[in-house]
Write a protein that holds these residues in place. Structure first.
Motif, mmCIF file in Angstrom:
data_model
loop_
_atom_site.group_PDB
_atom_site.id
_atom_site.type_symbol
_atom_site.label_atom_id
_atom_site.label_comp_id
_atom_site.label_asym_id
_atom_site.label_seq_id
_atom_site.Cartn_x
_atom_site.Cartn_y
_atom_site.Cartn_z
ATOM 1 N N ILE A 20 0.869 -1.179 0.000
ATOM 2 C CA ILE A 20 0.000 0.000 0.000
ATOM 3 C C ILE A 20 0.907 1.232 0.000
ATOM 4 N N LEU A 21 0.764 2.033 -1.058
ATOM 5 C CA LEU A 21 1.597 3.228 -1.213
ATOM 6 C C LEU A 21 0.746 4.478 -1.025
ATOM 7 N N VAL A 22 1.326 5.503 -0.442
ATOM 8 C CA VAL A 22 0.638 6.789 -0.346
ATOM 9 C C VAL A 22 1.585 7.867 -0.874
ATOM 10 N N ASN A 23 1.031 8.775 -1.642
ATOM 11 C CA ASN A 23 1.834 9.900 -2.125
ATOM 12 C C ASN A 23 2.371 10.694 -0.934
ATOM 13 N N GLN A 24 3.661 10.998 -0.986
ATOM 14 C CA GLN A 24 4.301 11.567 0.202
ATOM 15 C C GLN A 24 3.800 12.974 0.548
ATOM 16 N N LYS A 25 3.604 13.794 -0.474
ATOM 17 C CA LYS A 25 3.104 15.155 -0.221
ATOM 18 C C LYS A 25 1.741 15.085 0.431
ATOM 19 N N LYS A 26 0.909 14.198 -0.123
ATOM 20 C CA LYS A 26 -0.422 14.018 0.429
ATOM 21 C C LYS A 26 -0.319 13.567 1.890
ATOM 22 N N TRP A 27 0.581 12.622 2.115
ATOM 23 C CA TRP A 27 0.777 12.074 3.463
ATOM 24 C C TRP A 27 1.107 13.189 4.446
ATOM 25 N N GLU A 28 2.013 14.070 4.028
ATOM 26 C CA GLU A 28 2.425 15.141 4.927
ATOM 27 C C GLU A 28 1.319 16.161 5.142
ATOM 28 N N SER A 29 0.385 16.244 4.180
ATOM 29 C CA SER A 29 -0.704 17.212 4.334
ATOM 30 C C SER A 29 -1.824 16.677 5.224
#
Ligand code: NA
Ligand code: NA
Lengths: 167, 437, 310
Positions: C213-222
């Motif tokens: 399961i991958l999450v976009n990092q920018k999204k994750w930080e937001s």
């Protein structure tokens, strides 16, 4: 200038010829593949990969030529019902829209190609293909399509052929 | 955004742009760019659409399309198609309406390798219509069978359009190709009965004339030299698929290759014919692939926004029987058919119709065949069926649109009857593919 | 409230996608009022091979994909499919944390979890396999379905004659005998109805599922800290629960396969050892080559040690 035009024409027709060659090559390699398999030999899995790439390259390489040959399909319905002057205007409008769209796709396609090149991206199939080598045909195709549409507009010539000529 | 707004925006934009005369592929792409801006976060969305297209186009399942088109073009340019007609013409006895039968039989044979009804119709229109008019046939009897036979081209395998539909519906390509055989011959028979009844009721429609007499020996020669090898190729490309010797993709390539081989045997395989065939099939391939490029990404955007699943859920929530739902879908296809070509129409509707058919528990081969037939009907329905305009383009001077409408009617009726037959008696379509097991 | 869009590379009907949807359900329940994951669909929404790129660029926030699909971007992925451990173990020994760092750096994504692990691959065949004198499978005369990702092993190590097909086309190919041997995971075969034609399962088990399961990092930080905490916690739970669920399923399927008359045949213990080692070596070799090209060999030894401790 004359040589520029000549060279440009050679590119358009050369790309179409290359697309045709890819099509014929596709037939030959698939037949060879079946033959080899049934003779008990192992043909290369790369054939398969190259065939898949050719499927993208054929329309991209042939599309600008097809604009010149007035071979792209469209719906005649509304245009037919218009008077001659209105139809001519409408055709110019359609041409401008075509040019704009092709340029947008060419721009973004170029961006992808550049990114793929800079980041050394690979398309993983039977081999790790540098992705830019295949993707680049998308911006090339759309850019040259834009040029071809623009040339028709410049010469004030209609680029939509009657339907039965496309068939 | 609710799914219905997304659906309205996407279909509205695609259909609207095409109606204005924007080339179909460009219409799909503009819609995709708009949708990418709205639903996929702007610029990265457009990039994604192009990347999606990269994935959708570099897909082996598309290979049979250029191969079958190439096969059909080779068949035409090497003169093999003309051989077919000559043979049919000479073998046909001196009976009433013989030229209509020649069109039917030769056309059915040609329908094998020919993939598109546009192509078949254009060929027959140029080849047969002038001859029939010259012999005093009525306009209707001259033009009708041509439009009818054009319709056979899609369902009788091999056919590029069938391959594409099966690919779009994610159903077995081989099964759908083979499913067309029985209905194809049923349809051809219906046409035959129709012509027979026509000249019986209205003998003036086909004035008798004495055709050139052909010796029995010559007839036997024609059968062995011109008819059997040609039929053998078509049977060959279907059978190698049936017995599992190769995949449909490989059958398509071998089919094209075998036409070359046969033409070489006849001494008809010139460099010029080869180049012309390549040119012809490249035209249609590039045109079709660019439309597929646009519409494959369109279908993905449609799914991504939730419009596809929304539409399917909505459509299945109606209190109608599954069979009524099929009628509705056929209705939509025929309606769209009055202004779109089968390719674009198929690409527009398949992403919705196949999941819908699946959720209703239909046999997708059966459904696919019905869809192909409906595409054909829509193609020939007045006032704007595209085939009608192709016919107008190739028909002898002085033919009016009204002549063409009226000529096509009885033949469209046959296709409609066939659709109803298959709907209520599915084995017509499904029996043969099931035998493949 | 945070909204997170998600896609899965396989069709929703496949067992692995169902497991991912289970994760989404559990996460949404735990994160009610805090975030909401909206699943946009499978390969019909974004093509299989395009999904890793989509999460990288942020078109989708979360993607469920085999690591192998983007191994050209993150070469270390090959260590996961070659691994001898499972998700929870990697979480404990620090392998997951290292993979997360590598994914951050190479791909700009968060490696939320290695789920649905513990399932291995077998060779499945419609014909009785032959063995050589050493008890190793003799694949000559078999028409093998290839998969670009495993072709290196199939052709180089086994010397197989490969026909490339999508898994969706394989049913027809088995039916007509165009293909008579394929590699596939232990489970899920019957969902695709391949058991109608498959007659033999050939062990040893090799490779490992590498579903991430991958999450976009920018999204994750937001995302709000609370969202992040819940998403991560449920993912860690799912690493363990999916492992157990799939093992239970494999037991059940094994019995069912036997009932349906599919025989398990094994290579000799010697040959098996060689076979598994061969598969692993092929993956690690490719990983090394790709890492050399991509630059950044610094994690090679650690990745190998953490993921293939035996
Ligand atoms: Na047709
Ligand atoms: Na056909």
């Amino acid at each position: 200038m004359k040589y520029v035009v000549k060279g440009y024409d050679a590119v358009i027709y050369g790309m179409a010829a290359l697309a045709a060659f890819l099509m014929a090559a596709m037939m030959v390699t698939i037949c060879l593949d079946v033959l080899l398999r049934n003779l008990g030999y192992q043909s290369s899995a790369h054939f398969f990969t190259f065939t898949e790439y050719a499927l993208l390259m054929i329309p991209c390489m042939g599309a600008p030529w097809l604009v010149r040959e007035k071979g792209h399909i469209y719906v005649e319905l509304l245009l037919m019902s218009l008077g001659e002057r209105l139809r001519a205007r409408m055709t110019v409008g359609i041409g401008l829209v075509c040019v704009a769209l092709c340029l947008v796709l060419a721009w973004y396609g170029f961006d992808i190609t550049w990114q793929n090149f800079a980041q050394n991206e690979k398309d993983v199939r039977s081999l790790d293909m540098p992705r830019w080598m295949v993707v680049m045909w998308i911006p090339v195709g759309f850019f040259l399509m834009a040029v071809e549409f623009a040339r028709y507009l410049w010469r004030r010539e209609n680029f939509l052929a009657p339907l039965q000529d496309i068939a | 955004m609710a799914w219905y707004w997304a659906a309205a925006l996407l279909f509205g934009s695609a259909l609207g742009l095409m109606m204005f005369g924007i080339p179909v592929a460009i219409g799909f792409f503009i819609t995709n760019v708009i949708a990418a801006m709205v639903f996929m976060g702007g610029a990265p969305g457009i990039t994604q659409v192009i990347n999606n297209g990269f994935g959708a186009m570099t897909n082996f399942a598309l290979v049979p399309i250029p191969m079958f088109l190439f096969m059909g073009e080779l068949f035409y340019h090497t003169g093999l198609a003309t051989r077919c007609f000559n043979a049919a013409d000479k073998l046909m006895g001196n009976i009433r309406g013989r030229l209509a039968y020649v069109t039917l039989i030769g056309g059915t044979a040609y329908a094998g390798p020919a993939g598109s009804s546009m192509g078949a119709c254009a060929l027959l229109g140029r080849l047969m219509a002038p001859e029939m008019i010259r012999r005093g046939y009525s306009k209707y009897l001259s033009l009708g069978p041509i439009m009818g036979v054009g319709g056979l081209a899609v369902i009788i395998p091999p056919s590029a359009l069938t391959v594409l539909l099966a690919t779009l519906g994610q159903t077995d390509v081989g099964a759908l190709l083979i499913a067309g055989i029985v209905p194809g011959f049923v349809l051809a028979t219906m046409y035959g009965v129709l012509i027979w009844a026509w000249v019986k009721i209205d003998p003036d429609a086909a004035p008798p004339y004495v055709p050139e007499t052909v010796s029995r020996r010559e007839k036997i020669r024609l059968i062995f030299v011109d008819v059997i090898p040609m039929v053998a190729i078509i049977v060959f490309s279907v059978v190698i698929m049936l017995v599992g010797w190769c995949t449909p993709t490989e059958a398509a390539a071998l089919g094209a290759f075998s036409v070359i081989a046969l033409a070489i045997c006849y001494g008809d395989m010139t460099w010029k014919a080869f180049v012309k065939s390549l040119d012809g099939s490249l035209r249609v391939t590039v045109m079709a692939f660019l439309v597929i490029f646009g519409s494959a990404t369109f279908a993905q955007v449609l799914a991504f926004t939730g419009a596809s699943s929304g539409l399917v859920t909505w459509a299945t929530s109606f209190q109608v029987t599954p069979l009524q739902m099929v009628f509705i879908m056929i209705g939509v296809i025929i309606f769209l058919g009055s202004f779109m070509d089968p390719l674009s129409k198929m690409l527009l509707t398949a992403p919705i119709f196949f999941p819908l058919a699946k959720s209703l528990g239909f046999d997708l081969t059966w459904f696919g065949l019905i869809m192909l037939l409906a595409l054909e009907v829509g193609y020939t329905t007045p006032p704007f069926g595209l085939l009608l305009f192709v016919m107008k383009g190739v028909a002898p001077p002085g033919t009016t649109m009204k002549d063409i409408y009226l000529a096509g009617m009885p033949f469209i009726a046959c296709v409609m009857v066939l659709i109803v037959l298959i709907m209520f008696y599915p084995p017509i379509a499904t029996w043969l593919p099931q035998r493949m097991h | 409230q945070d909204t997170i869009s998600a896609t899965h590379v396989f069709p929703a009907s496949l067992i692995y996608s169902r497991s991912f949807l289970e994760y989404v359900k559990k996460a949404n329940e735990a994160g009610k009022g805090v975030f909401n994951i909206q699943v946009r669909g499978g390969p019909e929404a974004i093509g299989m091979m395009e999904q890793p790129g989509a999460v990288r660029s942020g078109v989708v926030d979360m993607v469920y994909s085999p690591c192998a699909f983007y191994a050209a971007v993150v070469p270390e992925c090959d260590a996961i499919s070659a691994s001898s451990i499972d998700g929870p173990t990697a979480r404990k020994n620090g392998g997951t944390a290292l993979m997360n760092q590598i994914h951050n750096k190479r791909m700009g994504t968060v490696f939320l979890g290695w789920v649905d692990s513990g399932i291995r691959f077998d060779l499945w065949s419609t014909k009785e396999p032959k063995f050589d004198s050493a008890g190793a499978i003799d694949i000559k005369g078999f028409k093998v379905r290839g998969n670009p990702i495993y072709n290196a092993f199939l052709t180089n190590y086994l010397g197989a004659q490969v026909i490339n097909l999508n898994s969706s086309e394989l049913y027809t190919a088995l039916e007509r005998g165009t293909v008579d041997l394929t590699a596939w995971t232990q489970i899920g075969l019957m969902d695709l109805n391949w058991d109608r034609y498959i007659k033999y399962r050939i062990t040893p088990d090799f490779f490992s599922t590498d579903l991430i399961i991958l999450v976009n990092q920018k999204k994750w930080e937001s995302l709000s800290p609370k969202s992040r905490e819940i998403l991560q916690r449920v993912a860690i739970q799912h690493e363990t629960s999916s492992l157990h669920d799939l093992q239970a399923l494999w037991k059940k399927e094994q019995a069912e396969l036997e009932k349906r008359g599919i025989k398990t045949v094994s290579q000799s213990p010697e040959a098996s050892k060689k076979f598994v080692a061969g598969a692993r070596a092929a993956s690690l070799q490719r990983m090394k080559e790709r890492m050399e090209k991509a630059g950044g060999m610094e994690n090679y030894d650690r990745v190998v040690k953490l993921f293939t401790p035996e």
